[in-house]
Design a protein around this motif. Structure first.
Motif, PDB file in Angstrom:
ATOM      1  N   ILE A 187      69.423  48.633 -14.840  1.00 50.51           N
ATOM      2  CA  ILE A 187      67.962  48.790 -14.806  1.00 50.51           C
ATOM      3  C   ILE A 187      67.272  47.577 -15.409  1.00 50.51           C
ATOM      4  O   ILE A 187      66.298  47.058 -14.869  1.00 50.51           O
ATOM      5  CB  ILE A 187      67.551  50.068 -15.563  1.00 50.51           C
ATOM      6  CG1 ILE A 187      68.195  51.294 -14.923  1.00 50.51           C
ATOM      7  CG2 ILE A 187      66.032  50.222 -15.611  1.00 50.51           C
ATOM      8  CD1 ILE A 187      68.055  52.554 -15.736  1.00 50.51           C
ATOM      9  N   TYR A 188      67.781  47.105 -16.530  1.00 55.59           N
ATOM     10  CA  TYR A 188      67.181  46.001 -17.279  1.00 55.59           C
ATOM     11  C   TYR A 188      67.895  44.711 -16.909  1.00 55.59           C
ATOM     12  O   TYR A 188      69.000  44.452 -17.349  1.00 55.59           O
ATOM     13  CB  TYR A 188      67.307  46.286 -18.776  1.00 55.59           C
ATOM     14  CG  TYR A 188      66.717  45.222 -19.677  1.00 55.59           C
ATOM     15  CD1 TYR A 188      65.352  45.191 -19.936  1.00 55.59           C
ATOM     16  CD2 TYR A 188      67.535  44.273 -20.286  1.00 55.59           C
ATOM     17  CE1 TYR A 188      64.820  44.231 -20.769  1.00 55.59           C
ATOM     18  CE2 TYR A 188      67.010  43.304 -21.121  1.00 55.59           C
ATOM     19  CZ  TYR A 188      65.646  43.285 -21.360  1.00 55.59           C
ATOM     20  OH  TYR A 188      65.111  42.329 -22.199  1.00 55.59           O
ATOM     21  N   LYS A 189      67.255  43.926 -16.090  1.00 56.68           N
ATOM     22  CA  LYS A 189      67.905  42.722 -15.552  1.00 56.68           C
ATOM     23  C   LYS A 189      67.239  41.475 -16.129  1.00 56.68           C
ATOM     24  O   LYS A 189      66.605  40.699 -15.414  1.00 56.68           O
ATOM     25  CB  LYS A 189      67.824  42.710 -14.023  1.00 56.68           C
ATOM     26  CG  LYS A 189      68.413  43.938 -13.344  1.00 56.68           C
ATOM     27  CD  LYS A 189      68.245  43.878 -11.843  1.00 56.68           C
ATOM     28  CE  LYS A 189      68.873  45.079 -11.155  1.00 56.68           C
ATOM     29  NZ  LYS A 189      68.156  46.326 -11.434  1.00 56.68           N
ATOM     30  N   LYS A 190      67.378  41.313 -17.452  1.00 55.90           N
ATOM     31  CA  LYS A 190      66.729  40.168 -18.082  1.00 55.90           C
ATOM     32  C   LYS A 190      67.748  39.371 -18.883  1.00 55.90           C
ATOM     33  O   LYS A 190      67.951  39.592 -20.074  1.00 55.90           O
ATOM     34  CB  LYS A 190      65.585  40.621 -18.992  1.00 55.90           C
ATOM     35  CG  LYS A 190      64.447  41.278 -18.222  1.00 55.90           C
ATOM     36  CD  LYS A 190      63.176  41.286 -19.019  1.00 55.90           C
ATOM     37  CE  LYS A 190      62.033  41.857 -18.197  1.00 55.90           C
ATOM     38  NZ  LYS A 190      61.651  40.961 -17.114  1.00 55.90           N
ATOM     39  N   GLY A 191      68.403  38.441 -18.226  1.00 53.93           N
ATOM     40  CA  GLY A 191      69.307  37.536 -18.907  1.00 53.93           C
ATOM     41  C   GLY A 191      70.687  38.100 -19.151  1.00 53.93           C
ATOM     42  O   GLY A 191      71.101  39.112 -18.595  1.00 53.93           O
ATOM     43  N   GLU A 192      71.417  37.386 -20.013  1.00 57.51           N
ATOM     44  CA  GLU A 192      72.794  37.733 -20.306  1.00 57.51           C
ATOM     45  C   GLU A 192      72.874  38.979 -21.187  1.00 57.51           C
ATOM     46  O   GLU A 192      71.914  39.334 -21.874  1.00 57.51           O
ATOM     47  CB  GLU A 192      73.479  36.555 -21.021  1.00 57.51           C
ATOM     48  CG  GLU A 192      73.532  35.265 -20.217  1.00 57.51           C
ATOM     49  CD  GLU A 192      74.445  35.387 -19.018  1.00 57.51           C
ATOM     50  OE1 GLU A 192      75.452  36.109 -19.126  1.00 57.51           O
ATOM     51  OE2 GLU A 192      74.149  34.751 -17.989  1.00 57.51           O
ATOM     52  N   GLN A 193      74.038  39.599 -21.175  1.00 55.56           N
ATOM     53  CA  GLN A 193      74.253  40.730 -22.066  1.00 55.56           C
ATOM     54  C   GLN A 193      74.224  40.251 -23.514  1.00 55.56           C
ATOM     55  O   GLN A 193      74.690  39.159 -23.825  1.00 55.56           O
ATOM     56  CB  GLN A 193      75.583  41.411 -21.757  1.00 55.56           C
ATOM     57  CG  GLN A 193      75.621  42.066 -20.384  1.00 55.56           C
ATOM     58  CD  GLN A 193      76.783  43.016 -20.220  1.00 55.56           C
ATOM     59  OE1 GLN A 193      77.428  43.384 -21.191  1.00 55.56           O
ATOM     60  NE2 GLN A 193      77.042  43.424 -18.989  1.00 55.56           N
ATOM     61  N   SER A 194      73.666  41.087 -24.375  1.00 55.54           N
ATOM     62  CA  SER A 194      73.437  40.698 -25.766  1.00 55.54           C
ATOM     63  C   SER A 194      74.102  41.680 -26.715  1.00 55.54           C
ATOM     64  O   SER A 194      74.119  42.891 -26.466  1.00 55.54           O
ATOM     65  CB  SER A 194      71.928  40.643 -26.041  1.00 55.54           C
ATOM     66  OG  SER A 194      71.659  40.625 -27.420  1.00 55.54           O
ATOM     67  N   ILE A 211      69.659  55.929 -22.833  1.00 60.61           N
ATOM     68  CA  ILE A 211      69.898  54.571 -22.346  1.00 60.61           C
ATOM     69  C   ILE A 211      69.018  54.280 -21.136  1.00 60.61           C
ATOM     70  O   ILE A 211      68.385  53.223 -21.034  1.00 60.61           O
ATOM     71  CB  ILE A 211      71.382  54.404 -21.985  1.00 60.61           C
ATOM     72  CG1 ILE A 211      72.237  54.470 -23.257  1.00 60.61           C
ATOM     73  CG2 ILE A 211      71.625  53.083 -21.260  1.00 60.61           C
ATOM     74  CD1 ILE A 211      73.721  54.549 -22.981  1.00 60.61           C
ATOM     75  N   THR A 212      68.966  55.217 -20.216  1.00 56.08           N
ATOM     76  CA  THR A 212      68.156  55.034 -19.012  1.00 56.08           C
ATOM     77  C   THR A 212      66.680  54.872 -19.355  1.00 56.08           C
ATOM     78  O   THR A 212      65.984  54.002 -18.816  1.00 56.08           O
ATOM     79  CB  THR A 212      68.350  56.230 -18.061  1.00 56.08           C
ATOM     80  OG1 THR A 212      69.725  56.309 -17.680  1.00 56.08           O
ATOM     81  CG2 THR A 212      67.503  56.080 -16.811  1.00 56.08           C
ATOM     82  N   LEU A 213      66.183  55.722 -20.255  1.00 60.98           N
ATOM     83  CA  LEU A 213      64.780  55.646 -20.654  1.00 60.98           C
ATOM     84  C   LEU A 213      64.463  54.325 -21.347  1.00 60.98           C
ATOM     85  O   LEU A 213      63.444  53.694 -21.063  1.00 60.98           O
ATOM     86  CB  LEU A 213      64.432  56.821 -21.570  1.00 60.98           C
ATOM     87  CG  LEU A 213      64.359  58.195 -20.908  1.00 60.98           C
ATOM     88  CD1 LEU A 213      64.215  59.290 -21.953  1.00 60.98           C
ATOM     89  CD2 LEU A 213      63.197  58.262 -19.918  1.00 60.98           C
ATOM     90  N   THR A 216      64.407  51.547 -18.856  1.00 59.26           N
ATOM     91  CA  THR A 216      63.232  51.670 -17.992  1.00 59.26           C
ATOM     92  C   THR A 216      61.974  51.211 -18.705  1.00 59.26           C
ATOM     93  O   THR A 216      61.149  50.469 -18.149  1.00 59.26           O
ATOM     94  CB  THR A 216      63.067  53.126 -17.524  1.00 59.26           C
ATOM     95  OG1 THR A 216      64.249  53.545 -16.838  1.00 59.26           O
ATOM     96  CG2 THR A 216      61.870  53.275 -16.601  1.00 59.26           C
ATOM     97  N   VAL A 217      61.796  51.638 -19.959  1.00 59.21           N
ATOM     98  CA  VAL A 217      60.623  51.228 -20.745  1.00 59.21           C
ATOM     99  C   VAL A 217      60.615  49.715 -20.926  1.00 59.21           C
ATOM    100  O   VAL A 217      59.581  49.063 -20.757  1.00 59.21           O
ATOM    101  CB  VAL A 217      60.622  51.939 -22.118  1.00 59.21           C
ATOM    102  CG1 VAL A 217      59.551  51.345 -23.027  1.00 59.21           C
ATOM    103  CG2 VAL A 217      60.388  53.427 -21.946  1.00 59.21           C
ATOM    104  N   ALA A 218      61.764  49.139 -21.264  1.00 58.47           N
ATOM    105  CA  ALA A 218      61.848  47.693 -21.467  1.00 58.47           C
ATOM    106  C   ALA A 218      61.556  46.935 -20.180  1.00 58.47           C
ATOM    107  O   ALA A 218      60.876  45.899 -20.189  1.00 58.47           O
ATOM    108  CB  ALA A 218      63.236  47.324 -21.988  1.00 58.47           C
ATOM    109  N   CYS A 219      62.040  47.470 -19.060  1.00 53.82           N
ATOM    110  CA  CYS A 219      61.810  46.822 -17.764  1.00 53.82           C
ATOM    111  C   CYS A 219      60.337  46.908 -17.362  1.00 53.82           C
ATOM    112  O   CYS A 219      59.737  45.927 -16.928  1.00 53.82           O
ATOM    113  CB  CYS A 219      62.703  47.473 -16.719  1.00 53.82           C
ATOM    114  SG  CYS A 219      62.627  46.718 -15.088  1.00 53.82           S
ATOM    115  N   GLN A 220      59.744  48.091 -17.531  1.00 53.05           N
ATOM    116  CA  GLN A 220      58.342  48.272 -17.161  1.00 53.05           C
ATOM    117  C   GLN A 220      57.402  47.397 -17.996  1.00 53.05           C
ATOM    118  O   GLN A 220      56.406  46.885 -17.492  1.00 53.05           O
ATOM    119  CB  GLN A 220      57.950  49.740 -17.315  1.00 53.05           C
ATOM    120  CG  GLN A 220      58.584  50.663 -16.287  1.00 53.05           C
ATOM    121  CD  GLN A 220      58.266  52.117 -16.530  1.00 53.05           C
ATOM    122  OE1 GLN A 220      57.759  52.494 -17.591  1.00 53.05           O
ATOM    123  NE2 GLN A 220      58.579  52.965 -15.563  1.00 53.05           N
TER     124      GLN A 220
END
Length: 410
Positions: A187-194, A211-213, A216-220
């Motif tokens: 869902i969260y596609k922002k850069g490398e795994q951290s 985890i899903t929520l 989703t919040v971080a992506c939105q």
């Protein structure tokens, strides 16, 4: 995830498609599929948001299950109609193609339920199987009868563990870490795994809905990893709220609306907050001394386990991390139950430690509850630092550790 899947009533059609991933639970799904192939009734039990519906859908779309049952898989969302034997029978009549209404029992449906093998999923069945529901006995009898029909494989998902004894029961675990990361980054596609994200997932106990929520919040909100970490550290479970109002709080409160929970009395929610406060939960053998004002404490703890709000672990009643964050008291000093538990621990540590005394061995209790006591002292030393009793308890705690479990303390 379970609470994010929108499923309409199925009327003789195939079930909805599964989520894109099985959350690393392939082995569990394969095992369940084997029982379903043999027409063994199945029950998936677990807390809200643990992924019961996702697993059930993955089984329904498993290649062996599709080969065995073809189009004869039916999916019923039990929380979409009031808990009533008549309404359950009507819904069942529709999904098997009978079209008969106002049924009083299964008899008119026997020709449809015995003509071919059918897989029937009762999803969110806690809404009809709650033992304190108005017509619980009749509904339970209907569901139990379905488990005994020769050509029917009944598949139940429920938060409540009061299910027919014929069912093969699976307790749904949280995700393994590799699957938790895969779920988040899908869902969260922002850069490398951290590693920062991994730490947060660990703090969430790899609970699928949380985890899903969070993802989703971080992506939105287009948060980068640094902002996401900051928001989590500041807001914790209150951050798990999407723009479509699908929150962890809503899932938890749904469990608290259960008639079984409501029957437990007004102090039960505060009891949950004390269980949430302690990292290990509460020691089952010490319940009456920890909570002397609560009558029938062991029975209440049993009911909380039945509701999947808590679970047993190494002699303790504890709960998943997201639930702990949600229930943990915002002002520990205002919780009378927690203050009573605190005094119990303080008194228990105040005894003289003399290896020559016959009761010296009893003080070894600290070896199994030191994590709880350390957290209790850390919190109350911070919010009640002027209390001499807190610092005396700190000294006694370190004395106990010196004799029985020598280690550094915070």
């Amino acid at each position: 995830m379970q609470s994010l899947i929108l499923v309409s009533t199925i009327r003789g059609e195939s079930p909805p498609p599964p989520p894109r991933a099985c959350f690393g639970r392939d082995e569990l799904i394969e095992s369940i599929a084997g029982f379903v192939e043999n027409l063994t009734p199945i029950a998936l039990i677990g807390a809200g948001g643990i992924g019961k519906t996702s697993i059930a859908l993955a089984v329904l779309h498993h290649h062996r299950i599709k080969q065995r049952f073809g189009e004869n898989c039916r999916f019923i969302r039990c929380d979409q109609f009031p808990a009533s034997p008549t309404l359950l029978l009507n819904r069942l009549s529709k999904v098997v193609g009978a079209g008969v209404e106002n049924l009083e029992d299964l008899t008119p449906l026997y020709p449809f339920l015995s003509s071919k093998e059918i897989l029937i999923v009762l999803d969110n069945a806690e809404s009809i199987l709650d033992p304190r529901g108005a017509e619980a006995e009749k509904i339970y009898a209907l569901v139990e009868e379905l488990t005994r029909l020769e050509k029917i494989c009944l598949f139940i998902t429920s938060r409540i563990s009061t299910i027919p004894p014929e069912c093969e029961v699976f307790d749904v675990p949280t995700l393994p870490m590799n699957a938790a990361r895969a779920t988040f980054y899908r869902i969260y596609k922002k850069g490398e795994q951290s590693n920062l994200i991994t730490e947060i997932l660990e703090q969430l106990d790899s609970h699928p809905l949380s985890i899903t929520l969070l993802a989703t919040v971080a992506c939105q909100n287009k948060w980068d990893t640094e902002r996401l970490t900051r928001e989590w550290n500041t807001r914790r479970t209150s951050a798990l709220q999407t723009e479509h109002n699908k929150s962890l709080a809503a899932t938890i409160e749904l469990s608290l609306a259960s008639p079984l929970f409501q029957e437990l009395g007004p102090n039960t929610r505060e009891l949950l907050s004390v269980i949430a406060f302690f990292p290990q939960g509460v020691n089952e053998t010490d319940v009456d001394r920890l909570f002397p004002t609560i009558s029938d404490g062991p029975n209440i703890l049993d009911k909380l386990c039945i509701l999947s709000l808590t679970y047993r672990s190494n002699g303790f009643i504890t709960m998943l991390a997201p639930l702990r964050d949600y229930f943990s008291p915002k002002d520990p000093k205002s919780s009378s139950l927690l203050c009573t538990a605190k005094e119990h621990y303080f008194t228990r540590m105040s005894v003289d430690l003399d290896p020559d005394r016959p009761d010296f061995g009893e003080s070894r209790w600290i070896t199994s509850e030191d994590v709880n006591v350390e957290h209790l002292l850390d919190v109350f030393a911070t919010i009640d630092g002027d209390s001499a009793g807190v610092w005396e308890a700190c000294i006694n705690f370190m004395r106990h550790l010196l004799w029985h479990k020598a280690r550094l303390v915070i």
